[in-house]
Design a protein around this motif. Structure first.
Motif, PDB file in Angstrom:
ATOM      1  N   ARG A   1     -18.962 -10.391   0.558  1.00 43.45           N
ATOM      2  CA  ARG A   1     -17.547 -10.675   0.757  1.00 43.45           C
ATOM      3  C   ARG A   1     -16.673  -9.425   0.742  1.00 43.45           C
ATOM      4  O   ARG A   1     -15.653  -9.354   1.418  1.00 43.45           O
ATOM      5  N   ARG A   2     -17.062  -8.431  -0.015  1.00 41.48           N
ATOM      6  CA  ARG A   2     -16.231  -7.252  -0.280  1.00 41.48           C
ATOM      7  C   ARG A   2     -15.678  -6.539   0.956  1.00 41.48           C
ATOM      8  O   ARG A   2     -14.478  -6.247   1.009  1.00 41.48           O
ATOM      9  N   PRO A   3     -16.477  -6.243   2.002  1.00 39.48           N
ATOM     10  CA  PRO A   3     -15.915  -5.523   3.156  1.00 39.48           C
ATOM     11  C   PRO A   3     -14.777  -6.271   3.846  1.00 39.48           C
ATOM     12  O   PRO A   3     -13.838  -5.654   4.338  1.00 39.48           O
TER      13      PRO A   3
ATOM     14  N   LEU B   1     -19.448 -17.029  11.998  1.00 41.02           N
ATOM     15  CA  LEU B   1     -18.367 -16.049  12.047  1.00 41.02           C
ATOM     16  C   LEU B   1     -18.913 -14.625  11.939  1.00 41.02           C
ATOM     17  O   LEU B   1     -18.447 -13.717  12.635  1.00 41.02           O
ATOM     18  N   ALA B   2     -19.917 -14.432  11.103  1.00 44.31           N
ATOM     19  CA  ALA B   2     -20.533 -13.104  10.960  1.00 44.31           C
ATOM     20  C   ALA B   2     -21.211 -12.682  12.266  1.00 44.31           C
ATOM     21  O   ALA B   2     -21.138 -11.513  12.658  1.00 44.31           O
TER      22      ALA B   2
ATOM     23  N   SER C   1     -18.720  -2.591  15.881  1.00 48.37           N
ATOM     24  CA  SER C   1     -19.934  -1.769  15.947  1.00 48.37           C
ATOM     25  C   SER C   1     -20.536  -1.593  14.550  1.00 48.37           C
ATOM     26  O   SER C   1     -19.890  -1.851  13.540  1.00 48.37           O
ATOM     27  N   ARG C   2     -21.752  -1.108  14.534  1.00 47.66           N
ATOM     28  CA  ARG C   2     -22.448  -0.873  13.269  1.00 47.66           C
ATOM     29  C   ARG C   2     -21.780   0.189  12.411  1.00 47.66           C
ATOM     30  O   ARG C   2     -21.924   0.202  11.202  1.00 47.66           O
TER      31      ARG C   2
ATOM     32  N   GLY D   1     -18.253  -4.341  10.835  1.00 49.89           N
ATOM     33  CA  GLY D   1     -19.515  -4.573  11.529  1.00 49.89           C
ATOM     34  C   GLY D   1     -20.694  -4.504  10.576  1.00 49.89           C
ATOM     35  O   GLY D   1     -21.630  -5.312  10.650  1.00 49.89           O
ATOM     36  N   GLU D   2     -20.625  -3.550   9.674  1.00 55.81           N
ATOM     37  CA  GLU D   2     -21.685  -3.418   8.667  1.00 55.81           C
ATOM     38  C   GLU D   2     -21.723  -4.642   7.757  1.00 55.81           C
ATOM     39  O   GLU D   2     -22.786  -5.161   7.427  1.00 55.81           O
ATOM     40  N   GLY D   3     -20.536  -5.126   7.352  1.00 49.79           N
ATOM     41  CA  GLY D   3     -20.464  -6.311   6.493  1.00 49.79           C
ATOM     42  C   GLY D   3     -20.975  -7.560   7.189  1.00 49.79           C
ATOM     43  O   GLY D   3     -21.688  -8.373   6.595  1.00 49.79           O
TER      44      GLY D   3
END
Length: 159
Positions: free
Chosen positions: A9-11, A68-69, A77-78, A83-85
């Motif tokens: 959840r944090r990002p 959603l993710a 992007s990564r 994007g990482e989250g």
């Protein structure tokens, strides 16, 4: 191994300003998970209650979180934090949802993280550095307490 929802959840909370609409939706879904867990705490946790709530309500929320993710993974992007989250959720989906089928597991691993940090801090403090090991144990008490970091409180006698 169970994943931690707080890490997932944090990002979205930290970088909500970059994509307010999707991040708000993601945070809303995570809030729903926490509300269900809080409801279980208030009503009383037993195997039947936990499996009933997690098996229907939480599983539906997780399906929406995954969708959603996946959408956010395509948009970001990564190299970006969002994007990482999003990829963290899709990559670790099975680990993040492992708690749904096991009433012994919690939504987050907050307690285990605290325990791990506490254990690391204790072992770090208990390991004496080279400077501390060079002090003779039969030296003056005050010097020994100061160098080794030992606190001694005097006991007062009450009559």
């Amino acid at each position: 191994y169970a994943g931690c929802v707080s890490h997932a959840r944090r990002p979205f909370a930290l970088y909500e300003h970059e994509d307010p609409l999707r991040c708000h939706a993601m945070l809303h879904l995570f809030k729903g998970l926490f509300i269900h867990e809080r409801g279980l705490d208030l009503v009383g946790r037993n195997t039947d209650n936990v499996l009933a709530v997690r098996g229907v309500d939480c599983r539906l929320l997780w399906q929406q979180i995954l969708e959603l993710a996946q959408d956010m993974s395509k948009r970001w992007s990564r190299e970006t934090k969002l994007g990482e989250g999003a990829r963290y959720i899709t990559r670790n989906y099975d680990k993040l949802t492992a708690y749904l089928d096991d009433p012994r597991l919690s939504l987050t691993n907050r307690i285990r993280s605290r325990d791990a940090r506490g254990t690391a801090a204790i072992s770090q403090r208990s390991t004496l550095s080279r400077r501390h090991t060079q002090i003779r144990c039969d030296g003056p008490r005050r010097e020994r307490r100061r160098k080794c970091g030992v606190r001694v409180r005097r006991l007062h006698r009450f009559s």
